[in-house]
Design a protein around this motif. Structure first.
Motif, PDB file in Angstrom:
ATOM      1  N   GLN A 489      11.073  19.461 -32.054  1.00 31.56           N
ATOM      2  CA  GLN A 489      10.751  18.978 -30.722  1.00 31.56           C
ATOM      3  C   GLN A 489      11.949  19.251 -29.817  1.00 31.56           C
ATOM      4  OE1 GLN A 489       8.385  15.158 -30.526  1.00 31.56           O
ATOM      5  NE2 GLN A 489       9.163  14.955 -32.611  1.00 31.56           N
ATOM      6  N   PHE A 490      11.769  20.208 -28.935  1.00 30.20           N
ATOM      7  CA  PHE A 490      12.849  20.686 -28.070  1.00 30.20           C
ATOM      8  C   PHE A 490      12.280  20.898 -26.673  1.00 30.20           C
ATOM      9  CE2 PHE A 490      14.766  24.523 -26.150  1.00 30.20           C
ATOM     10  CZ  PHE A 490      16.072  24.077 -25.993  1.00 30.20           C
ATOM     11  N   TYR A 491      12.993  20.404 -25.650  1.00 27.99           N
ATOM     12  CA  TYR A 491      12.506  20.484 -24.278  1.00 27.99           C
ATOM     13  C   TYR A 491      13.667  20.784 -23.339  1.00 27.99           C
ATOM     14  CZ  TYR A 491       8.853  17.777 -26.587  1.00 27.99           C
ATOM     15  OH  TYR A 491       7.895  17.341 -27.476  1.00 27.99           O
ATOM     16  N   GLY A 492      13.350  21.363 -22.197  1.00 26.75           N
ATOM     17  CA  GLY A 492      14.353  21.618 -21.172  1.00 26.75           C
ATOM     18  C   GLY A 492      13.851  21.158 -19.818  1.00 26.75           C
ATOM     19  N   SER A 493      14.784  20.816 -18.934  1.00 29.41           N
ATOM     20  CA  SER A 493      14.420  20.389 -17.590  1.00 29.41           C
ATOM     21  C   SER A 493      15.556  20.715 -16.640  1.00 29.41           C
ATOM     22  CB  SER A 493      14.128  18.884 -17.557  1.00 29.41           C
ATOM     23  OG  SER A 493      13.879  18.444 -16.239  1.00 29.41           O
ATOM     24  N   PHE A 587       7.495  24.606 -30.988  1.00 27.43           N
ATOM     25  CA  PHE A 587       7.066  25.035 -29.654  1.00 27.43           C
ATOM     26  C   PHE A 587       6.873  26.540 -29.575  1.00 27.43           C
ATOM     27  CE2 PHE A 587      11.669  25.210 -29.600  1.00 27.43           C
ATOM     28  CZ  PHE A 587      11.956  26.363 -28.896  1.00 27.43           C
ATOM     29  N   TYR A 588       7.555  27.311 -30.434  1.00 30.57           N
ATOM     30  CA  TYR A 588       7.429  28.766 -30.411  1.00 30.57           C
ATOM     31  C   TYR A 588       6.294  29.262 -31.312  1.00 30.57           C
ATOM     32  CZ  TYR A 588      10.579  27.723 -34.318  1.00 30.57           C
ATOM     33  OH  TYR A 588      11.156  27.164 -35.451  1.00 30.57           O
ATOM     34  N   LEU A 589       5.551  28.320 -31.883  1.00 32.25           N
ATOM     35  CA  LEU A 589       4.381  28.618 -32.723  1.00 32.25           C
ATOM     36  C   LEU A 589       4.772  29.513 -33.904  1.00 32.25           C
ATOM     37  CD1 LEU A 589       1.696  29.055 -29.917  1.00 32.25           C
ATOM     38  CD2 LEU A 589       2.257  27.018 -31.239  1.00 32.25           C
ATOM     39  N   ASN A 590       4.295  30.744 -33.970  1.00 32.81           N
ATOM     40  CA  ASN A 590       4.510  31.592 -35.147  1.00 32.81           C
ATOM     41  C   ASN A 590       5.773  32.436 -34.998  1.00 32.81           C
ATOM     42  OD1 ASN A 590       2.031  30.772 -36.361  1.00 32.81           O
ATOM     43  ND2 ASN A 590       0.940  32.179 -34.996  1.00 32.81           N
ATOM     44  N   TYR A 677      10.627  32.552 -23.098  1.00 32.26           N
ATOM     45  CA  TYR A 677      10.648  31.642 -21.947  1.00 32.26           C
ATOM     46  C   TYR A 677       9.889  30.377 -22.322  1.00 32.26           C
ATOM     47  CZ  TYR A 677      12.091  35.804 -19.390  1.00 32.26           C
ATOM     48  OH  TYR A 677      12.772  36.922 -18.972  1.00 32.26           O
ATOM     49  N   TYR A 678      10.528  29.245 -22.100  1.00 32.33           N
ATOM     50  CA  TYR A 678       9.916  27.961 -22.443  1.00 32.33           C
ATOM     51  C   TYR A 678      10.272  26.951 -21.363  1.00 32.33           C
ATOM     52  CZ  TYR A 678       8.933  23.715 -25.170  1.00 32.33           C
ATOM     53  OH  TYR A 678       8.446  22.507 -25.602  1.00 32.33           O
TER      54      TYR A 678
END
Length: 789
Positions: A489-493, A587-590, A677-678
């Motif tokens: 679980q990784f997020y940016g803002s 978050f990057y799926l596969n 890009y996320y």
């Protein structure tokens, strides 16, 4: 002389013409302002919370179900999180939880800690979006909680305090005009009380008599005169005398009178300001249902509104003068012809201890056609501690949610449709205004403001603020949030002009450790704080704590014994939680390639691992520091920038620290070999390491990072309902008071359902409460009862 008179007539004519044109424009302007307001109006949400009981002991579990709808009571699927709090008398939160909402509902539980004090607490529920409209639109209800470790207090004689208020119909008393006046009196316990009395003038002449009808509410009519003051002299059922001054009458003004007659509403607006035009607008907060122009003649303008034109629920009737100013208003409630009838029938009215109970459910509409609905059910023991006249989903969604303050026994107004309930409902609408509408905002053309709180459309929003050492907000700065664990679980803002950062999480459940940081290679001085996700403003509603009666102490003792027995013998089963059904993918799926380190030679340094068999990574040193390059599909990605490196979801910006990771504690490495890009982040590839125990492998987090314990959405506790095999061992006591709780009853396509459970060792009377809501927004409630001998 004739020329002067001619000019004077011309001026008067032009002035009259302008006035007529202005008058002619008033109603269209009012309608236009209302339409603009309705078109620009934000989505308004409602929550109703059903609990398994209304009275609790410390050490017990409170079970609840939240129904989430729009203003028309239709289930919503916008916000995905509900905030549920229990507040003490000082509005200090003692229990808090975030509940996942899905397709218009959610459910959870709260363990009531053993250190709470005796008292009446406030249960409230809201979404993040509802915070924009203030605490007055939140769901609220009282909860009685008793701590048996504290000495329960018996009822004591205390000085009586009364709150007697008067509410002229339309808003004002006006000299020389007869008005209908609603009144409401609350006793020292906050509940309505019975009184009767008279209205007298300065000379103590009796002008009117009045008497409460239900719940301390009633009405009377009288005409105030000039140069007079008026007071009410009343006597309670216990013989106490109550004296209260009436509101002062205005010299001039308007009085609105509504009469409900068969198929029509007849509205008369009286005025002592001479002949003039008046306008009447009726709306329900979403659309206008009636608008008309009337003429005051002989001190009165009359309007007729056909009830067929009104929508179900509350309609707002407002009179405007020729200047477009709201001068009188009234609420009217139209009961819905649409019904959700829930038939809940147990297979017997009398059961033995530890006997199976089967309850058959059937759901039908007003045409007796089968219906589907979202249904919850609670079954608990009735005793003297039981709290009666609690809000149900039907009365709350249709009525209480739209009125200011607490509505006492709201279900009464829906139990039956007769003259008595209609008169009581009219009295209620005279004395309690509408909480969700403000004409001042409408007529001023007030624009929709910039809202501080966002709807949590995908999941819980974690917000915070970044400042410099001097406390100044930092704008346009990238902040990272991580939740270390097995699931990445990784997020940016990026911060805004006020330094605020917002992280839109998804499927964020349970108690977690959260890490917030900036790129420490570029920033070493900024400070990050995390905002409290719970609302820190409160409504003015107060729930008074009534003392226990001597007759209740025996039931309290038995309830306390039952609670302790259940916690001793079934404590482990009360602590079982469901695992949420969520996507565990990162978050990057596969990833392009996954390296399970146990499948290869176990090297003792991370440099050897990356150099020897991770073909997509080039390791090199520059100015005595390690750096990585990612080999893309066609060429090496940007050679001046290191890839994003994660360890259990936590980013590392210093590649020397990555090289220092102990590979013997790493389970796998996932490689993304393309530019990624996320949200606001972009990276030259990703290297994602996962440790064996999901604990960062003993690696230290950068000391400049903010690390806090943070609870996401609540994991659902499993309600313990014993099976037949559980009850065979009669040496283990079963003292359950709540026999059954299910927030989601399975209803088939034919509107049928069935629930089964077992009685306990406790004899007595039991009640079942079934509540439901259809997809079209029709609520229903039903009760059933049985005895255990």
């Amino acid at each position: 002389m004739n020329k002067i008179i001619l000019k004077l007539y011309s001026v008067v004519f032009l002035f009259s013409l302008v006035t007529l044109r202005l008058n002619a424009q008033v109603l269209p302007e009012i309608q236009k302002a209302l339409v603009n307001h309705q078109n620009n109006n934000i989505l308004q949400e409602k929550l109703f919370v059903q609990t398994d009981n209304e009275f609790y002991l410390t050490g017990e579990i409170l079970w609840f179900k939240a129904y989430y709808t729009d203003l028309q009571n239709k289930p919503l699927n916008v916000s995905k999180v509900a905030y549920v709090e229990v507040l003490d008398e000082a509005n200090t939160p003692v229990l808090q939880a975030k509940i996942s909402l899905k397709n218009g509902s959610g459910n959870g539980s709260l363990y009531i800690p053993v250190n709470l004090n005796n008292g009446t607490y406030k249960l409230r529920a809201y979404t993040n979006w509802m915070k924009n409209l203030g605490a007055d639109v939140f769901f609220e209800k009282p909860l009685k909680i008793i701590n048996t470790l504290n000495t329960p207090q018996n009822s004591k004689a205390e000085s009586k305090k009364y709150n007697l208020q008067f509410f002229p119909e339309g808003g004002d008393l006006v000299e020389g005009i007869t008005s209908k006046v609603g009144f409401k009196i609350l006793g020292s316990d906050g509940k309505g009380m019975d009184i009767s009395g008279v209205i007298v003038n300065n000379r103590n002449d009796t002008l009117a008599r009045f008497k409460t009808l239900k719940f301390g509410i009633g009405q009377f009519s009288f005409m105030p005169l000039a140069n007079n003051d008026y007071k009410a002299i009343a006597r309670s059922a216990q013989g106490e005398i109550i004296i209260q001054q009436l509101p002062a009458a205005k010299k001039t003004g308007y009085v609105l009178n509504l009469k409900d007659e068969n198929a029509n509403l007849n509205i008369d607006v009286f005025s002592n300001l001479g002949n003039q035009k008046l306008y009447l607008v009726a709306h329900n907060g979403i659309k206008t249902v009636f608008a008309s122009t009337g003429e005051v003649s002989g001190g009165k303008a009359s309007f007729v509104v056909k009830k067929d034109s009104l929508t179900d629920g509350i309609t707002y009737l407002t009179a405007f003068n020729n200047e477009g100013k709201a001068v009188a208003e009234r609420l009217y409630f139209k009961k819905s012809a649409k019904k959700l009838t829930i038939n809940a029938v147990s297979d017997s009215k009398l059961y033995n201890n530890r006997q199976e109970v089967n309850v058959n459910l059937s759901l039908n509409d007003e045409k007796n056609l089968s219906k589907l609905a979202d249904v919850s059910i609670s079954v608990h023991k009735i005793d003297s501690l039981d709290v009666k006249n609690c809000p149900d989903i039907e009365s709350y969604l249709w009525l209480s949610s739209n009125l200011k303050g607490e509505v006492e026994s709201p279900g009464y107004y829906f139990e039956q449709n007769n003259l008595g309930t209609s008169e009581a409902l009219d009295n209620l609408l005279l004395t309690q205004g509408w909480r969700r509408f403000n004409w001042a905002d409408v007529l001023s053309g007030k624009k929709v403001p910039v809202f501080k709180f966002l709807p949590e459309y995908n999941g819980h929003i974690v917000s915070g603020k970044i400042v410099d050492k001097a406390g100044n907000a930092i704008n346009n700065h990238l902040v990272y949030m991580s939740v270390p664990g097995k699931r990445i679980q990784f997020y940016g803002s990026t911060s805004d002009s006020t330094g605020q950062v917002v992280f839109n999480t998804k499927d964020f459940y349970g108690q977690n450790e959260v890490v917030l940081q900036t790129n420490t290679e570029l920033d070493s001085t900024s400070l990050i704080t995390v905002n409290n996700p719970f609302f820190e403003k409160y409504s003015a509603n107060k729930y008074l704590s009534g003392n226990l009666k001597t007759s209740q102490l025996n039931d309290l003792s038995m309830r306390n014994l039952s609670m302790q027995v259940q916690n001793v013998y079934s404590g482990a089963k009360l602590k079982q939680f469901y695992k949420p059904n969520i996507d565990s993918s990162a978050f990057y799926l596969n990833p392009y390639k996954t390296y399970k380190l146990s499948d290869y030679t176990r090297f003792t340094t991370m440099e050897e691992v990356l150099r020897e068999y991770v073909a997509q990574v080039f390791v090199y040193k520059k100015q005595k520091r390690f750096h990585f390059h990612i080999l893309g599909e066609e060429a090496i990605l940007d050679e001046e920038v290191d890839p994003l490196v994660l360890l259990d979801g936590v980013p590392y910006f210093n590649m020397d620290k990555v090289i220092a990771i102990d590979p013997l504690k790493v389970e796998k490495l996932e490689v993304i070999r393309s530019r990624y890009y996320y949200g606001p982040t972009s990276s030259e590839g990703i290297l994602s390491f996962s440790t064996m125990k999901s604990d960062l492998g003993g690696t230290e987090i950068d000391p400049r990072a903010v690390v806090i314990d943070y609870e996401g959405m609540q994991l659902q506790r499993e309600f313990y309902s014993p099976t037949e095999d559980d009850l065979k061992n009669k040496r283990i006591p079963d003292f359950r008071s709540t026999l059954y709780w299910s927030p989601e009853v399975n209803i088939d396509a034919n509107g049928k359902g069935k629930v089964s459970f077992y009685t306990s060792d406790k004899k007595g009377s039991y009640i079942g409460v079934v509540q439901g809501l259809t997809a079209s927004g029709i609520p229903g409630v039903s009760y059933f009862s049985f005895e255990v001998k």
